[in-house]
Design a protein around this motif. Structure first.
Motif, PDB file in Angstrom:
ATOM      1  N   GLY A  77      -9.008 -43.441  -8.685  1.00  0.00           N
ATOM      2  CA  GLY A  77      -8.009 -43.162  -9.611  1.00  0.00           C
ATOM      3  C   GLY A  77      -6.879 -44.281  -9.430  1.00  0.00           C
ATOM      4  N   SER A  78      -6.659 -44.736  -8.523  1.00  0.00           N
ATOM      5  CA  SER A  78      -5.551 -45.734  -8.530  1.00  0.00           C
ATOM      6  C   SER A  78      -6.291 -47.059  -9.277  1.00  0.00           C
ATOM      7  CB  SER A  78      -5.327 -46.328  -7.130  1.00  0.00           C
ATOM      8  OG  SER A  78      -4.537 -47.539  -6.858  1.00  0.00           O
ATOM      9  N   VAL A 130     -11.690 -55.700  -2.273  1.00  0.00           N
ATOM     10  CA  VAL A 130     -10.460 -55.948  -2.715  1.00  0.00           C
ATOM     11  C   VAL A 130     -10.030 -57.425  -2.112  1.00  0.00           C
ATOM     12  CG1 VAL A 130      -7.959 -55.610  -2.411  1.00  0.00           C
ATOM     13  CG2 VAL A 130      -9.668 -53.530  -2.430  1.00  0.00           C
ATOM     14  N   GLY A 131     -10.338 -58.194  -1.204  1.00  0.00           N
ATOM     15  CA  GLY A 131     -10.243 -59.392  -0.903  1.00  0.00           C
ATOM     16  C   GLY A 131     -11.106 -60.188  -1.733  1.00  0.00           C
ATOM     17  N   ALA A 132     -12.112 -60.009  -2.310  1.00  0.00           N
ATOM     18  CA  ALA A 132     -13.068 -60.752  -3.211  1.00  0.00           C
ATOM     19  C   ALA A 132     -12.401 -60.569  -4.637  1.00  0.00           C
ATOM     20  CB  ALA A 132     -14.280 -60.058  -3.332  1.00  0.00           C
ATOM     21  N   THR A 169      -1.686 -42.251 -10.479  1.00  0.00           N
ATOM     22  CA  THR A 169      -1.359 -42.629  -9.492  1.00  0.00           C
ATOM     23  C   THR A 169      -1.621 -44.122  -9.094  1.00  0.00           C
ATOM     24  OG1 THR A 169      -2.601 -41.632  -8.076  1.00  0.00           O
ATOM     25  CG2 THR A 169      -0.577 -40.570  -8.925  1.00  0.00           C
ATOM     26  N   LEU A 170      -0.765 -44.846  -8.207  1.00  0.00           N
ATOM     27  CA  LEU A 170      -1.193 -45.994  -7.502  1.00  0.00           C
ATOM     28  C   LEU A 170      -1.301 -45.862  -6.142  1.00  0.00           C
ATOM     29  CD1 LEU A 170       0.581 -48.560  -9.957  1.00  0.00           C
ATOM     30  CD2 LEU A 170      -1.569 -48.324  -9.880  1.00  0.00           C
ATOM     31  N   GLY A 171      -1.989 -46.498  -5.644  1.00  0.00           N
ATOM     32  CA  GLY A 171      -2.211 -46.595  -3.892  1.00  0.00           C
ATOM     33  C   GLY A 171      -2.941 -47.849  -3.429  1.00  0.00           C
ATOM     34  N   ALA A 172      -2.081 -48.664  -2.659  1.00  0.00           N
ATOM     35  CA  ALA A 172      -2.568 -50.040  -2.432  1.00  0.00           C
ATOM     36  C   ALA A 172      -3.354 -49.751  -1.149  1.00  0.00           C
ATOM     37  CB  ALA A 172      -1.605 -50.733  -2.088  1.00  0.00           C
ATOM     38  N   THR A 173      -4.343 -50.674  -1.112  1.00  0.00           N
ATOM     39  CA  THR A 173      -5.595 -50.841  -0.029  1.00  0.00           C
ATOM     40  C   THR A 173      -5.339 -52.188   0.706  1.00  0.00           C
ATOM     41  OG1 THR A 173      -6.952 -49.252  -0.981  1.00  0.00           O
ATOM     42  CG2 THR A 173      -8.050 -51.111   0.590  1.00  0.00           C
ATOM     43  N   ALA A 175      -4.782 -56.256  -7.771  1.00  0.00           N
ATOM     44  CA  ALA A 175      -6.060 -56.212  -6.983  1.00  0.00           C
ATOM     45  C   ALA A 175      -5.756 -55.359  -5.810  1.00  0.00           C
ATOM     46  CB  ALA A 175      -6.457 -57.683  -6.691  1.00  0.00           C
ATOM     47  N   PRO A 176      -4.791 -55.212  -5.039  1.00  0.00           N
ATOM     48  CA  PRO A 176      -4.708 -54.243  -3.985  1.00  0.00           C
ATOM     49  C   PRO A 176      -4.751 -52.861  -4.416  1.00  0.00           C
ATOM     50  CG  PRO A 176      -2.886 -56.089  -3.614  1.00  0.00           C
ATOM     51  CD  PRO A 176      -3.558 -56.189  -4.932  1.00  0.00           C
TER      52      PRO A 176
END
Length: 389
Positions: free
Chosen positions: A48-49, A97-99, A200-204, A260-261
């Motif tokens: 969703g993020s 996510v790093g890519a 919603t936003l959630g960082a990884t 991206a995160p």
């Protein structure tokens, strides 16, 4: 009767065309984004993020570029890029996510350094198309496997897609999507769509894994460049706009880097949906047509606001439904990739080998087949040119 200044500047066609472009772009490929997240092992919150972040990036960057350049800059996520990620083997969400960050940084660098842009322009189109075709092939094959497993859902969708595409190609995918969802609803295969109303936003935290950067980051950069940004610039030129590539590459890359995160894997120029917003039927005055880019961006901001129930709806779709929608969405890109792969006779053998290596799913040293397909294609071209000397 003389039309009012508002009607001249903001005619109804600006809103209707922008709305159609946003619905086609979002609805036609959102299932692939959900499939991508599930393949990476992302949670429902992370998926969703990702959709919220992508819609925000498209809306904010698209509106800013449209106003600054006075052109209808229509942005999208990379459908072939999502297919690449969904087909990657052995990559978890953190390294992915790093890519995403790495690919976005490469796109920014391309916009900042003119010499790199000239170098990228020298990448043989046949090799880039072959890699893209190899990525997309498995998804289109899965479409026909879903016909075998779920005949009464997949076959009618395929027929509707083919029939409508002959007369109204823009609406073919949307019609097939609505038919698939209607079939699933009639069967009672979708329960209560919960999870809240607003996006919603959630960082990884990104994980910079060398294997993921090579097997996913570099192919994602090349696929986005070859299948989204370059065709998008061509669409703009055909509509009479001399779009400067540098600010577009730089700011879409920067937007992707920042988001991206939160799961935004690629924000780039649109190609097919851009054609809906850049034609004479959108606004008779080309100098005022940039307003369609702003309205289109506004619709994506609305999609970001209400992304959670939309994502939850597609998350509940059965696997065959996702495979059907994704396969239909990728038929046109696969057709274009195959045509580009075979266009240059002298590069055809290298392109076919690149295509086969990519489509094989080959994994060596923990690096996926998209990278090895590029290696094979460039190696064959290099050997050919060396022996020709």
């Amino acid at each position: 009767m003389i039309p009012s200044p508002t009607a001249r500047n903001w005619p109804l066609s600006v809103f209707t065309n922008a709305f159609i472009a946003a619905v086609v772009g979002f609805g036609g490929t959102i299932a692939l984004i959900v499939s991508m997240g599930q393949h990476l092992g992302a949670s429902a919150t992370q998926i969703g993020s990702a959709v919220t972040a992508l819609c925000l990036g498209i809306g904010i960057a698209g509106a800013a570029l449209s106003i600054a350049l006075r052109m209808p800059i229509v942005l999208a996520w990379s459908t072939p890029g999502a297919a690449l990620i969904a087909g990657a083997s052995g990559v978890a969400y953190g390294p992915a996510v790093g890519a995403f960050l790495f690919a976005a940084a490469l796109m920014m660098l391309l916009g900042l350094v003119p010499a790199l842009g000239r170098l990228a322009a020298r990448i043989p189109p046949a090799i880039a198309s072959a890699m893209l075709g190899g990525i997309l092939l498995s998804f289109c094959i899965a479409l026909f496997r879903s016909v075998e497993h779920s005949l009464l859902m997949a076959l009618p969708a395929l027929i509707v897609f083919i029939v409508i595409r002959q007369r109204w190609p823009t609406y073919a995918l949307l019609a097939a999507l609505l038919l698939v969802i209607a079939t699933v609803l009639v069967r009672g295969q979708i329960g209560h769509v919960g999870g809240g109303l607003f996006g919603t936003l959630g960082a990884t935290a990104p994980v910079l894994d060398a294997k993921a950067l090579v097997s996913l980051g570099i192919p994602l950069f090349l696929v986005t460049l070859a299948s989204q940004n370059l065709p998008g610039l061509a669409v703009m030129r055909s509509a009479g706009y001399d779009t400067p590539p540098r600010p577009v590459l730089l700011y879409t890359g920067l937007t992707t880097l920042l988001l991206a995160p939160f799961g935004a894997f690629s924000i780039n120029l649109a190609a097919i949906t851009a054609a809906i917003c850049t034609g004479d039927d959108t606004h008779p005055d080309r100098a005022r047509r940039w307003r369609a880019g702003v309205v289109y961006s506004g619709f994506y901001l609305l999609l970001a606001l209400f992304s959670t129930p939309l994502v939850e709806l597609f998350r509940q779709l059965p696997g065959d439904a996702i495979a059907t929608i994704a396969g239909l969405a990728l038929i046109a890109p696969l057709s274009g990739a195959m045509a580009g792969m075979l266009a240059a006779p002298r590069e055809r053998e290298a392109a076919v080998l690149c295509f086969l290596a990519t489509a094989s799913g080959l994994s060596l040293l923990g690096i996926g087949s998209a990278f090895w397909g590029l290696v094979v294609g460039f190696a064959v071209l290099g050997a050919r040119r060396l022996l020709a000397r």
